[in-house]
Design an enzyme around this catalytic site. Structure first.
Site, PDB file in Angstrom:
ATOM      1  N   SER A  59     -36.623  12.760 -24.792  1.00 36.89           N
ATOM      2  CA  SER A  59     -36.840  12.351 -23.412  1.00 36.89           C
ATOM      3  C   SER A  59     -36.233  13.407 -22.511  1.00 36.89           C
ATOM      4  CB  SER A  59     -36.174  10.989 -23.155  1.00 36.89           C
ATOM      5  OG  SER A  59     -36.145  10.676 -21.775  1.00 36.89           O
ATOM      6  N   TYR A 106     -29.113   4.763 -24.415  1.00 39.71           N
ATOM      7  CA  TYR A 106     -30.398   5.463 -24.392  1.00 39.71           C
ATOM      8  C   TYR A 106     -30.224   6.980 -24.251  1.00 39.71           C
ATOM      9  CZ  TYR A 106     -35.281   6.495 -23.539  1.00 39.71           C
ATOM     10  OH  TYR A 106     -36.552   7.015 -23.635  1.00 39.71           O
TER      11      TYR A 106
END
Length: 340
Positions: free
Chosen positions: A184, A196
């Protein structure tokens, strides 16, 4: 005489400057053309190659499985978390696509999937592994977290990637295949607390080490770095519900330090930023994945989405005070900021 010499010197310098600019433009054009030619070269016989994709219930994994099955002609093994997800995908694909249920956090489940895939690929081995399965929540301010909130995400997004990769490396070595790991832009720039961002930074590091280690065996490793897209990972209802769960278990003094309206402000900021940033066109991501699997010369990293290419990744290279200022624009300010 002096003015004539000055004019001649000026003209020579201007001509030289224009020539240098023209040469730079031509060189850039040549590099672009050569890169396009290199990118357009593809591997042959996809109908004799197998690809395993994790996280195929929805989102990137689901779309990639259907694209590789229908357009590219690969033999796809799509791993879903739920039986319903597997059944729905089977109904939407050709008979060449196989589905299985796999929990990337369960070693026994991953081992069973390896046995299934091993029977499918035989001596050809596994051409592609796409580690796509992931989750986002819990996310939020770090102080709101407990250790288990981090591990819930890390177990899927990082440890799951490592577990699956290690289990399938022998099959990948047989085919001199590809590993495609979904990271990401939050693997370059940490925008929120929770597991995350940590997991995606870990995926970047794991992938870089794996790429170097596997190079002698002919295995190529690519990292996909999506910006913000509308998938299950960015579902506002799930994020909002989990933020409320985190908030309600905080001690009263901690809640007081943020202010009574902070949760509502945070949820509103999340909704605004997601609405502003999230693209519905997830094919921008799956096209990168597909190129990493089909190109003769896959790239090491793929930035997916205009926000990733032209905002988040460039921002990650700037000094911290610049990136801090930019990211703080998307978040509310705690009540007690500056009072300590």
């Amino acid at each position: 005489m002096g003015s004539t010499d000055n004019l001649t010197t000026y003209l020579l310098e201007a001509t030289r400057s224009h020539v240098l600019v023209a040469c730079a433009v031509l060189l850039a054009a040549l590099v672009a053309v050569l890169r396009h030619i290199r990118d357009s070269r593809t591997v042959d016989a996809p109908d004799r190659r197998h690809v395993l994709i994790t996280g195929c219930d929805s989102g990137f994994g689901n779309l990639l499985a259907r694209r590789l099955d229908a357009a590219a002609g690969f033999h796809v093994v799509a791993a879903c978390l739920t039986q319903r997800g597997a059944a729905d995908l089977s109904a939407a694909a050709s008979g060449r696509l196989k589905t299985l249920v796999m929990d990337v956090t369960d070693g026994a489940s991953v081992a069973a999937a390896r046995e299934f895939v091993s029977r499918e690929v035989g001596e050809r081995g596994l051409w592609g592994l796409v580690n796509n399965a992931g989750r986002s929540v819990p996310i939020g301010p770090t102080e709101w977290m407990e250790l288990e909130d981090f591990t819930k995400v890390l177990d899927v997004n990082l440890m799951g990637v490592i577990e699956v990769t290690l289990q399938f490396l022998p099959l990948l070595k047989k085919a001199r295949g590809r590993v495609v790991n979904v990271a990401s832009i939050l693997g370059r720039l940490s925008l929120t607390g929770g597991g995350y961002c940590l997991s995606k930074w870990g995926v970047e590091a794991f992938s870089d080490g794996l790429r170097r280690d596997m190079h002698p065996f002919g295995i190529k490793v690519s990292i996909i770095e999506p910006g913000f897209f509308k998938t299950g990972v960015t579902r506002l209802d799930l994020i909002e519900a989990d933020l409320k769960r985190l908030w309600t278990r905080l001690p009263q003094d901690v809640r007081d330090s943020y202010g009574e309206t902070y949760l509502d402000d945070y949820v509103e900021a999340q909704g605004f930023s997601m609405g502003l940033l999230c693209s519905p066109d997830i094919s921008k991501v799956t096209r990168c994945m597909e190129h990493a699997l089909t190109a003769r010369f896959p790239r090491t990293r793929y930035a997916a989405g205009w926000d990733a290419k032209f905002f988040w990744i460039p921002l990650s290279y700037l000094p911290s005070f610049v990136s801090d200022f930019a990211t703080n624009l998307f978040l509310p300010t705690p009540k007690c900021q500056g009072n300590f």
